[in-house]
Every structure is written in C-alpha cells, then in structure tokens.
Design a protein around this motif. Structure first.
Motif: not given
Length: 206
Positions: A192-206
C-alpha cells in the motif's frame, strides 16, 4: 495500491475521494464500463469504496448491513489486506447493496477459524443510481486492523471485483499470475502507498 490519508474525519454522504478504475478482466480483456474503487484512512477508520455503472446481480439473501457468507456467488467487490511478516491476511467482501462478509486467514486459503466470525464494528453503506449503477462503501476500525494484521506502512493489499453474474467476470487491480481466477495470492499483493491529502483542497470542497 494507493490509499488516501485524510486529516479530516470521513463519513458516508460526504465522501469525495479519487476513484481508480479497472478496465480489464482477469484475462486482460476490455471491461466496459470500468469498475471503480478507492481506499482512504482518517484517524480512526479505513474506508473501502467500490462502484460500477451497471445494475448488479446481488445474492438473494443479501440485506444492507447484514453479514452474509458466499457473497462471491454473485456480484461483489473484495478487499484483501495482508501482513507480509506473519502471512496473515483479511478478506472483506462488499455487496452492491451494502451486505458484507469478512474472513481472517493465516495463509493462502487457510482460515483462522472454520466458524463465520464477523470483524467487529464494520459499517457499510450503499446507493443506487437511477440507471442501476451503484456505489457502496465499508469502514473498518484502524485499531482492529492494527491488532489483526499490523496494518500500516508495510501492509500489502489488493482489490477485486466479481461482476456480471451469472456470467461472472473477474477483475483484479494487481495481476496475480494468470490461470484460473484466484484472488488468494497474498505473496503477490502490492504494498500500500499512503498519500496525504487535504480533501478540502479538492475541487468543490472547502
């Protein structure tokens, strides 16, 4: 096998995760529309999301949230998680209507116990589209996964689908070596390859 690692808590109804497609079956024949999957963690849970754009044939005894063996006889998504040190692994099945099943193995197809024992505190969810397509999700407590298979940076895993029942087609993220379809090859599962993501930065979020 990418796993999104979210700092914010994830919950059904607000899941906005990147999906990965599987566009070939076990024999590398084109599969259309592709099946899609995603894996993600927050502080407490691992989330497994699966979807397909066509109506599913579901086990006749499957009910939302119900633990039921032999879901693989009909359409199902499957998640395998393995500890390469001990050789133990978990199989988690998720039906398109959120019925589910789990089993712990000590080696390839060697069940930890012959009894049907559900992994505790698993939650499942599902939603059907007007055209019959579906998306389903399962959450599993990280504490439990750490205790059972030392879940973490060294965990290996794979995602599979069985679709188009009764003329079943078998799909796998990782090529498990060909031959007759058999998903129980933990030695071939990718890390498994873990990727740290701030989901609020995705389009339509935040």
């Amino acid at each position: 096998m990418h796993v999104v690692r979210s700092k914010e808590a994830l919950e059904w109804g607000a899941l906005d995760l990147p999906l990965f497609g599987i566009a070939e079956d076990w024999n590398h024949k084109k599969f259309d529309p592709p099946a899609a999957w995603s894996l993600a963690t927050d502080d407490k849970k691992l989330w497994f999301v699966a979807s397909h754009g066509k109506p599913a044939t579901i086990h006749p005894e499957a009910r939302p949230g119900r633990f039921l063996p032999e879901l693989w006889q009909y359409d199902v998504a499957e998640l395998f998680l393995a500890d390469p040190v001990s050789g133990r692994y978990l199989e988690l099945n998720l039906a398109p209507n959120a019925s589910w099943w789990s089993c712990e193995f000590t080696g390839p197809r060697q069940r930890h116990t012959p009894e049907e024992v559900a992994v505790p505190d698993v939650e499942t969810f599902a939603e059907l589209a007007p055209n019959g397509g579906w998306v389903a999700a399962m959450s599993i407590p990280l504490d439990l996964l750490r205790a059972r298979i030392d879940f973490g940076e060294n965990t290996h895993g794979n995602v599979n689908f069985i679709l188009n029942s009764p003329e079943q087609q078998f799909l796998t993220v990782e090529d498990l070596g060909g031959g007759e379809p058999d998903f129980h090859h933990p030695g071939r599962f990718p890390k498994l390859k873990f990727i740290d993501v701030d989901l609020s930065d995705l389009p339509g979020r935040g």
